[in-house]
Enzyme design. Structure first.
Site, PDB file in Angstrom:
ATOM      1  N   HIS A 194      34.522 -16.508 -33.730  1.00 58.69           N
ATOM      2  CA  HIS A 194      33.721 -15.105 -33.930  1.00 58.69           C
ATOM      3  C   HIS A 194      33.373 -15.557 -35.655  1.00 58.69           C
ATOM      4  O   HIS A 194      32.750 -16.613 -36.002  1.00 58.69           O
ATOM      5  CB  HIS A 194      34.572 -13.774 -34.250  1.00 58.69           C
ATOM      6  CG  HIS A 194      33.809 -12.533 -34.341  1.00 58.69           C
ATOM      7  ND1 HIS A 194      32.392 -12.419 -34.475  1.00 58.69           N
ATOM      8  CD2 HIS A 194      34.330 -11.416 -34.630  1.00 58.69           C
ATOM      9  CE1 HIS A 194      31.999 -11.368 -34.857  1.00 58.69           C
ATOM     10  NE2 HIS A 194      33.081 -10.470 -34.755  1.00 58.69           N
ATOM     11  N   HIS A 222      26.126 -18.128 -28.139  1.00 59.16           N
ATOM     12  CA  HIS A 222      26.288 -17.016 -28.638  1.00 59.16           C
ATOM     13  C   HIS A 222      26.451 -16.074 -27.164  1.00 59.16           C
ATOM     14  O   HIS A 222      25.790 -16.647 -26.188  1.00 59.16           O
ATOM     15  CB  HIS A 222      25.347 -16.377 -29.515  1.00 59.16           C
ATOM     16  CG  HIS A 222      25.520 -15.054 -30.036  1.00 59.16           C
ATOM     17  ND1 HIS A 222      25.409 -13.861 -29.234  1.00 59.16           N
ATOM     18  CD2 HIS A 222      26.265 -14.755 -31.201  1.00 59.16           C
ATOM     19  CE1 HIS A 222      25.669 -12.860 -30.254  1.00 59.16           C
ATOM     20  NE2 HIS A 222      26.110 -13.455 -31.192  1.00 59.16           N
ATOM     21  N   ASP A 234      26.363 -18.706 -37.955  1.00 62.15           N
ATOM     22  CA  ASP A 234      27.246 -19.360 -38.775  1.00 62.15           C
ATOM     23  C   ASP A 234      26.640 -20.985 -39.221  1.00 62.15           C
ATOM     24  O   ASP A 234      27.522 -21.763 -39.849  1.00 62.15           O
ATOM     25  CB  ASP A 234      28.686 -19.242 -38.130  1.00 62.15           C
ATOM     26  CG  ASP A 234      29.086 -17.755 -38.200  1.00 62.15           C
ATOM     27  OD1 ASP A 234      28.966 -17.198 -39.265  1.00 62.15           O
ATOM     28  OD2 ASP A 234      29.844 -17.552 -37.282  1.00 62.15           O
TER      29      ASP A 234
HETATM   30  N1  ACO Z   1      29.939 -26.131 -27.480  1.00 60.00           N
HETATM   31  C1  ACO Z   1      30.038 -26.807 -26.304  1.00 60.00           C
HETATM   32  N2  ACO Z   1      30.000 -25.906 -25.227  1.00 60.00           N
HETATM   33  C2  ACO Z   1      29.728 -24.622 -25.503  1.00 60.00           C
HETATM   34  C3  ACO Z   1      29.633 -24.062 -26.574  1.00 60.00           C
HETATM   35  C4  ACO Z   1      29.881 -24.793 -27.871  1.00 60.00           C
HETATM   36  N3  ACO Z   1      29.608 -24.371 -28.973  1.00 60.00           N
HETATM   37  N4  ACO Z   1      29.820 -22.781 -26.488  1.00 60.00           N
HETATM   38  C5  ACO Z   1      29.420 -22.443 -25.186  1.00 60.00           C
HETATM   39  N5  ACO Z   1      29.817 -23.658 -24.742  1.00 60.00           N
HETATM   40  C6  ACO Z   1      29.866 -23.771 -22.918  1.00 60.00           C
HETATM   41  C7  ACO Z   1      31.005 -23.330 -22.432  1.00 60.00           C
HETATM   42  O1  ACO Z   1      31.943 -24.450 -22.427  1.00 60.00           O
HETATM   43  C8  ACO Z   1      30.463 -22.835 -21.023  1.00 60.00           C
HETATM   44  O2  ACO Z   1      30.188 -24.003 -20.249  1.00 60.00           O
HETATM   45  P1  ACO Z   1      30.500 -23.808 -18.837  1.00 60.00           P
HETATM   46  O3  ACO Z   1      29.693 -22.877 -18.295  1.00 60.00           O
HETATM   47  O4  ACO Z   1      30.231 -25.231 -18.153  1.00 60.00           O
HETATM   48  O5  ACO Z   1      31.886 -23.602 -18.432  1.00 60.00           O
HETATM   49  C9  ACO Z   1      29.241 -22.166 -21.147  1.00 60.00           C
HETATM   50  O6  ACO Z   1      28.792 -22.841 -22.455  1.00 60.00           O
HETATM   51  C10 ACO Z   1      29.201 -20.482 -21.596  1.00 60.00           C
HETATM   52  O7  ACO Z   1      30.261 -20.455 -22.551  1.00 60.00           O
HETATM   53  P2  ACO Z   1      31.250 -19.236 -22.791  1.00 60.00           P
HETATM   54  O8  ACO Z   1      32.494 -19.635 -23.614  1.00 60.00           O
HETATM   55  O9  ACO Z   1      31.440 -18.763 -21.335  1.00 60.00           O
HETATM   56  O10 ACO Z   1      30.357 -18.232 -23.648  1.00 60.00           O
HETATM   57  P3  ACO Z   1      30.878 -17.098 -24.387  1.00 60.00           P
HETATM   58  O11 ACO Z   1      29.459 -16.001 -24.240  1.00 60.00           O
HETATM   59  O12 ACO Z   1      32.205 -16.600 -23.682  1.00 60.00           O
HETATM   60  O13 ACO Z   1      31.094 -17.595 -25.884  1.00 60.00           O
HETATM   61  C11 ACO Z   1      30.827 -18.288 -27.960  1.00 60.00           C
HETATM   62  C12 ACO Z   1      30.396 -17.474 -27.110  1.00 60.00           C
HETATM   63  C13 ACO Z   1      32.525 -17.759 -28.236  1.00 60.00           C
HETATM   64  C14 ACO Z   1      30.252 -18.076 -29.284  1.00 60.00           C
HETATM   65  C15 ACO Z   1      30.790 -19.948 -27.848  1.00 60.00           C
HETATM   66  O14 ACO Z   1      29.666 -20.064 -27.664  1.00 60.00           O
HETATM   67  C16 ACO Z   1      31.692 -20.524 -28.783  1.00 60.00           C
HETATM   68  O15 ACO Z   1      32.838 -20.729 -28.935  1.00 60.00           O
HETATM   69  N6  ACO Z   1      30.889 -21.115 -29.842  1.00 60.00           N
HETATM   70  C17 ACO Z   1      31.279 -21.981 -30.924  1.00 60.00           C
HETATM   71  C18 ACO Z   1      31.936 -21.002 -31.833  1.00 60.00           C
HETATM   72  C19 ACO Z   1      30.988 -20.157 -32.806  1.00 60.00           C
HETATM   73  O16 ACO Z   1      30.013 -20.828 -33.235  1.00 60.00           O
HETATM   74  N7  ACO Z   1      31.348 -18.830 -32.780  1.00 60.00           N
HETATM   75  C20 ACO Z   1      30.421 -17.963 -33.612  1.00 60.00           C
HETATM   76  C21 ACO Z   1      29.498 -17.102 -32.839  1.00 60.00           C
HETATM   77  S1  ACO Z   1      28.473 -16.000 -33.703  1.00 60.00           S
HETATM   78  C22 ACO Z   1      29.455 -14.825 -34.477  1.00 60.00           C
HETATM   79  O17 ACO Z   1      30.581 -14.349 -33.795  1.00 60.00           O
HETATM   80  C23 ACO Z   1      29.158 -14.644 -35.695  1.00 60.00           C
END
Ligand code: ACO
Length: 425
Positions: free
Chosen positions: A267, A308, A364
């Protein structure tokens, strides 16, 4: 009154049930399941709230497919260009932008509440100098509930508003004391004649015995960043704050719960994690290796600042932040991490893995580069996010507490544990 209905069929018994459907101002229609269990005996199952609206809200709307974000109907691009953080804070609380007199009044109210009790200042001495600022922030904001409790009546709208002013006013002061504590310097008291961001920069970076001039570029960049972070509907920290606050607990304790949630690297903590990641990548020649790591399902590494839950096209805040980066670098000089970040973005956005999953830079990805140029250490980045987001938290808390049929938040569960058994004695 519902706008239409859907029918649910239980194929085991052949029974059908009608459920009301509501149309929102924008976005998907919603099936109202509040009486589902009472009428059918079923619960719904939705870990991570993938398809569930946890509340009704009039504050913020975002469209993930279009990459659109609006506070009280105003597009974020227009607010970032034309409005100050104090105007946006007023807007979030009151639904309308302030006129000159109303703006003056909210700025004065906030300036009046910046000071911390001396006894609260002593609390910082109990924290080790290298404690993470978010740990200190969570503790100190929670402890405000010890100072503002008994005369506080959350059913009184004036008390609620004063709580919002206090939180927004005191967060920069708490943030600055936290920073000064970590570097072992004397704290600078707030100057009520300065702007909100000017005052914060002054408390952060002025040192006794030295002149400090507020740089208008830094002041403006920070103000726009606070506007961009001010609200984002039912994200993890806002939902945490709402759930904690739904028990009518002290609002400072509820805000501390929101801060704890925001700290996490998936987050708000991602802004700090992005710079750590860029440091680890180190050079453009290593990008491919890290992209491969991010795609490898056996590797926990993810591209921080990417992806996201809602935005699957682009994050409109990231676009604006990238432009502020250029303005800040014009003043403070180029940062090699910017070039690295841009190359990483370029490579990822052409990669089938990221395209297929709709993974784009989020708010971010570039914000840390700006904070760093302004002189903030990495550990403070999520504290800065907190200051901006607190405006939204206060608007959501007031909206929730003012609801005539407010209920305590109490999710149900899908129990998969052991069946009843007797203790073998
Ligand atoms: N790098 C690589 N792969 C990713 C990333 C990433 N940053 N984000 C998502 N994925 C992939 C997942 O592995 C998943 O792959 P799959 O379908 O093959 O299993 C798919 O994309 C969907 O990801 P989820 O984790 O199911 O998506 P969710 O909506 O639950 O998570 C989140 C969103 C937490 C933001 C995620 O994208 C992440 O961890 N990003 C990196 C951390 C980040 O930048 N967070 C800030 C978000 S903005 C904020 O809160 C202010």
């Amino acid at each position: 009154m519902s706008d239409s209905k859907v029918t649910l069929t239980d194929h085991e018994t052949g029974k059908t049930y009608e459920l009301p459907v509501y149309k929102a101002t924008y976005g998907s229609p919603l099936i109202d399941i509040t009486s589902l269990n009472k009428e059918t005996g079923f619960f719904t199952y939705d870990p991570g709230f993938m398809s569930t609206a946890s509340c009704r809200s009039d504050i913020t709307y975002l469209d993930g497919a279009k990459g659109e974000l609006m506070y009280r109907g105003y597009p974020i691009e227009q607010l970032a260009e034309k409005c100050s953080f104090m105007e946006v804070f007023y807007l979030l609380l009151n639904s309308e932008l302030p006129n000159a007199e109303q703006l003056n009044e909210i700025e004065r109210e906030v300036a009046d509440h910046t000071i911390l009790y001396e006894s609260l200042l002593h609390l910082f001495e109990g924290f080790h100098y290298d404690a993470h600022p978010m740990a200190i922030l969570t503790g100190v904001v929670g402890s405000l509930s010890a100072f503002y409790n008994d005369p506080l009546d959350i059913t009184n709208p004036e008390h609620r508003l004063e709580t919002a002013y206090r939180i927004i006013a005191k967060l920069p002061t708490i943030a600055a004391v936290t920073y000064k504590h970590s570097v072992g310097e004397r704290f600078t008291y707030a100057n009520s004649k300065m702007s909100y961001c000017g005052r914060f920069l002054h408390m952060m970076f002025s040192r006794s015995g030295e002149d400090y001039e507020i740089d208008p570029v830094a002041e403006k960049a920070l103000d726009v960043l606070f506007v961009l972070h001010a609200d984002h509907e039912q994200n993890a920290s806002t939902s945490t704050m709402r759930l904690a606050g739904s028990s009518d607990t002290n609002p400072y304790a509820a805000i501390a719960a929101g801060i704890a949630s925001l700290w996490g690297p998936t987050h708000g903590g991602a802004n700090e994690a992005v710079l750590k990641m860029l440091r680890n990548i180190g050079d453009v020649k290593n990008i491919d290796k890290y992209i491969a790591k991010a795609k490898d399902k056996n590797d926990p590494f993810r591209l921080m600042g990417f992806g996201h839950r809602v935005y699957k096209n682009f994050d409109p805040r990231a676009k604006i932040i990238k432009n502020i980066c250029y303005q800040v670098m014009e003043k403070y000089g180029n940062d090699p991490r910017m070039e690295l970040a841009m190359k990483l973005e370029e490579i990822a956005l052409k990669d089938e893995y990221f395209i297929k999953r709709g993974l784009y830079p989020n708010v971010d990805f570039y914000s840390g580069i700006i904070y760093s140029a302004l002189g903030f250490p990495e550990e403070m980045f999520t504290v800065l996010f907190t200051i901006g987001r607190a405006a939204g938290w206060m608007a959501h808390w007031i909206e929730m507490i003012s609801e005539p049929h407010k209920r305590i938040g109490r999710p149900r569960q899908y129990y998969t544990g052991l069946a009843r058994r007797d203790v073998p004695r």
